[in-house]
Design a protein around this motif. Structure first.
Motif, PDB file in Angstrom:
ATOM      1  N   ALA A 119       0.832  -1.209   0.000  1.00  0.00           N
ATOM      2  CA  ALA A 119       0.000   0.000   0.000  1.00  0.00           C
ATOM      3  C   ALA A 119       0.865   1.258   0.000  1.00  0.00           C
ATOM      4  N   ALA A 120       1.923   1.276   0.826  1.00  0.00           N
ATOM      5  CA  ALA A 120       2.781   2.456   0.906  1.00  0.00           C
ATOM      6  C   ALA A 120       3.537   2.681  -0.403  1.00  0.00           C
ATOM      7  N   CYS A 121       4.100   1.605  -0.978  1.00  0.00           N
ATOM      8  CA  CYS A 121       4.834   1.736  -2.241  1.00  0.00           C
ATOM      9  C   CYS A 121       3.932   2.252  -3.356  1.00  0.00           C
ATOM     10  N   ALA A 151      14.150  13.873 -11.066  1.00  0.00           N
ATOM     11  CA  ALA A 151      13.619  13.373  -9.794  1.00  0.00           C
ATOM     12  C   ALA A 151      13.273  11.889  -9.902  1.00  0.00           C
ATOM     13  N   LYS A 152      12.687  11.481 -11.020  1.00  0.00           N
ATOM     14  CA  LYS A 152      12.333  10.073 -11.217  1.00  0.00           C
ATOM     15  C   LYS A 152      13.583   9.192 -11.220  1.00  0.00           C
ATOM     16  N   ALA A 153      14.635   9.685 -11.871  1.00  0.00           N
ATOM     17  CA  ALA A 153      15.882   8.908 -11.930  1.00  0.00           C
ATOM     18  C   ALA A 153      16.454   8.710 -10.533  1.00  0.00           C
ATOM     19  N   VAL A 154      16.415   9.757  -9.714  1.00  0.00           N
ATOM     20  CA  VAL A 154      16.941   9.665  -8.347  1.00  0.00           C
ATOM     21  C   VAL A 154      16.106   8.709  -7.508  1.00  0.00           C
ATOM     22  N   ILE A 155      14.774   8.798  -7.644  1.00  0.00           N
ATOM     23  CA  ILE A 155      13.875   7.944  -6.849  1.00  0.00           C
ATOM     24  C   ILE A 155      13.962   6.487  -7.301  1.00  0.00           C
ATOM     25  N   PHE A 156      14.200   6.283  -8.599  1.00  0.00           N
ATOM     26  CA  PHE A 156      14.292   4.918  -9.132  1.00  0.00           C
ATOM     27  C   PHE A 156      15.641   4.267  -8.813  1.00  0.00           C
ATOM     28  N   MET A 157      16.636   5.071  -8.491  1.00  0.00           N
ATOM     29  CA  MET A 157      17.998   4.568  -8.294  1.00  0.00           C
ATOM     30  C   MET A 157      18.109   3.431  -7.273  1.00  0.00           C
ATOM     31  N   PRO A 158      17.383   3.456  -6.133  1.00  0.00           N
ATOM     32  CA  PRO A 158      17.497   2.333  -5.183  1.00  0.00           C
ATOM     33  C   PRO A 158      17.141   0.977  -5.773  1.00  0.00           C
ATOM     34  N   MET A 159      16.375   0.942  -6.867  1.00  0.00           N
ATOM     35  CA  MET A 159      16.035  -0.335  -7.512  1.00  0.00           C
ATOM     36  C   MET A 159      17.282  -1.043  -8.028  1.00  0.00           C
ATOM     37  N   VAL A 192       6.798  -9.159  -1.243  1.00  0.00           N
ATOM     38  CA  VAL A 192       6.772  -9.060   0.221  1.00  0.00           C
ATOM     39  C   VAL A 192       6.596 -10.439   0.856  1.00  0.00           C
ATOM     40  N   LEU A 193       5.777 -11.283   0.252  1.00  0.00           N
ATOM     41  CA  LEU A 193       5.580 -12.622   0.800  1.00  0.00           C
ATOM     42  C   LEU A 193       6.869 -13.429   0.816  1.00  0.00           C
ATOM     43  N   LYS A 194       7.803 -13.074  -0.047  1.00  0.00           N
ATOM     44  CA  LYS A 194       9.066 -13.799  -0.140  1.00  0.00           C
ATOM     45  C   LYS A 194      10.231 -13.026   0.468  1.00  0.00           C
ATOM     46  N   VAL A 195       9.940 -11.952   1.200  1.00  0.00           N
ATOM     47  CA  VAL A 195      11.007 -11.116   1.744  1.00  0.00           C
ATOM     48  C   VAL A 195      11.910 -11.954   2.649  1.00  0.00           C
ATOM     49  N   PHE A 196      13.203 -11.787   2.450  1.00  0.00           N
ATOM     50  CA  PHE A 196      14.174 -12.620   3.159  1.00  0.00           C
ATOM     51  C   PHE A 196      15.465 -11.859   3.474  1.00  0.00           C
ATOM     52  N   LEU A 208      12.305  -1.553   2.320  1.00  0.00           N
ATOM     53  CA  LEU A 208      11.691  -2.110   1.117  1.00  0.00           C
ATOM     54  C   LEU A 208      10.826  -1.072   0.417  1.00  0.00           C
ATOM     55  N   ILE A 209      10.167  -0.211   1.184  1.00  0.00           N
ATOM     56  CA  ILE A 209       9.387   0.873   0.587  1.00  0.00           C
ATOM     57  C   ILE A 209      10.311   1.804  -0.188  1.00  0.00           C
ATOM     58  N   TRP A 210      11.470   2.108   0.402  1.00  0.00           N
ATOM     59  CA  TRP A 210      12.457   2.964  -0.250  1.00  0.00           C
ATOM     60  C   TRP A 210      12.921   2.369  -1.578  1.00  0.00           C
TER      61      TRP A 210
END
Length: 337
Positions: A123-125, A145-153, A271-275, A210-212
């Motif tokens: 929901a938050a993402c 701004a999009k490039a900076v926000i997408f960078m953590p991916m 999220v169900l597979k977060v490890f 994970l939201i980040w």
């Protein structure tokens, strides 16, 4: 290094050669079995050509389907069988492992934590991704701004965990606080805390990571969907006197609702597979255990293949309905176009 590159190139050449040989051989074999010349028998020729058309796609799908059956279906069946056996996988124990799962406090805690992650992270993402997509489409430096926000991916979960460990870092005694969060708290006169050891709330500190990471994914997909909204619709709403809030909730959101649902379900499966995050940050301590980490612990630390198999099946059962729904929705949208 050179030998590794040569090995990789050789493997690619060999793979392409095998595929080409399979393509030529299978087509030739099909032509031999169903020849297009039957001594002037037009009906027989037509039947053979129709059979070729039916069989040919399966000749190319066959290897892929076989590999899927081997690497997907077989492990599922093997895990199901293993869940009825003891720690060493040799002694049949019936439903004892399932009884253990129902009565085990740590298993119940893991399910509760997974539900908590499911309630917050997708929901938050999706919400932040949608808001950022709308905001960045209205400013000239939106693409930056999009490039900076997408960078953590581009960062692995383990790499992100290392970064956030410095943010949550705590130094005891008279040592200066090097953790960003504790430094800010101390700046405003607060008391530094060992944040990831605070029960219940430490789950949210892990979720923030994970939201980040995933907000960038949601933003990119939703931004593309928003650009598909006809400008005439927005202009008509403005002429009718709608304000920005009304345009957002009553015009934009309904038209991209299908994309929102797809993004939400995709992140839900993740999220169900977060490890990785839990393993790196807390190792499941301080009531942060989730199902994937509990499965890992029983498989490789507790050496109980039966109990780990039960947990794996629970994760699979939880993921499967969401995947089916996602696939059906994607198929329905494809047919619509």
């Amino acid at each position: 290094m050179i030998s590794q590159i040569l090995t990789a190139v050789g493997a690619m050449i060999f793979g392409v050669a095998v595929c080409a040989a399979y393509f030529l051989f299978s087509n030739k074999l099909l032509e031999i079995i169903f020849p297009a010349k039957e001594g002037g028998d037009v009906h027989r020729v037509a039947v053979n050509l129709r059979r070729r058309g039916i069989i040919r796609p399966w000749l190319f799908l066959g290897p892929a389907v076989s590999l899927l059956a081997i690497y997907l279906m077989y492990p599922v069946v093997a895990t199901l069988i293993l869940s009825f056996y003891g720690p060493d996988g040799n002694q049949f124990v019936g439903g004892a492992n399932y009884v253990w799962a129902v009565n085990d406090n740590e298993f119940r805690r893991s399910i509760f934590n997974n539900i908590l992650w499911l309630a917050v992270v997708p929901a938050a993402c999706t919400f932040f991704g949608l808001v950022i997509a709308v905001m960045t489409d209205r400013i000239w430096w939106g693409n930056i701004a999009k490039a900076v926000i997408f960078m953590p991916m581009a960062i692995s979960f383990v790499g992100a965990s290392v970064i956030w460990k410095f943010i949550y870092e705590y130094r005891g005694g008279t040592d200066a606080q090097i953790g960003l969060l504790n430094a800010i708290v101390q700046l405003f006169g607060g008391t530094p805390q060992v944040w990831i050891t605070i029960p219940f709330w430490n789950n949210f500190f892990l979720m923030i990571m994970l939201i980040w990471i995933q907000t960038g994914f949601a933003m990119v997909i939703l931004s593309a969907a928003l650009r598909g909204i006809p400008e005439e619709t927005i202009e008509a709403a403005v002429i009718d006197g709608a304000n920005g809030w009304q345009i957002f909730w009553k015009i934009m959101v309904p038209q991209v609702w299908g994309t929102i649902a797809t993004v939400w379900t995709t992140i839900t499966i993740l999220v169900l597979k977060v490890f990785d995050i839990v393993l790196t940050m807390t190792n499941g301590q301080w009531d942060t255990m989730v199902l994937a980490n509990l499965m890992f612990n029983w498989a490789f630390r507790g050496f109980d293949s039966g109990r780990s198999a039960v947990i794996a099946l629970v994760i699979m059962i939880a993921v499967t309905p969401i995947m089916i729904w996602n696939i059906r929705r994607a198929n329905a949208e494809t047919k619509g176009h």
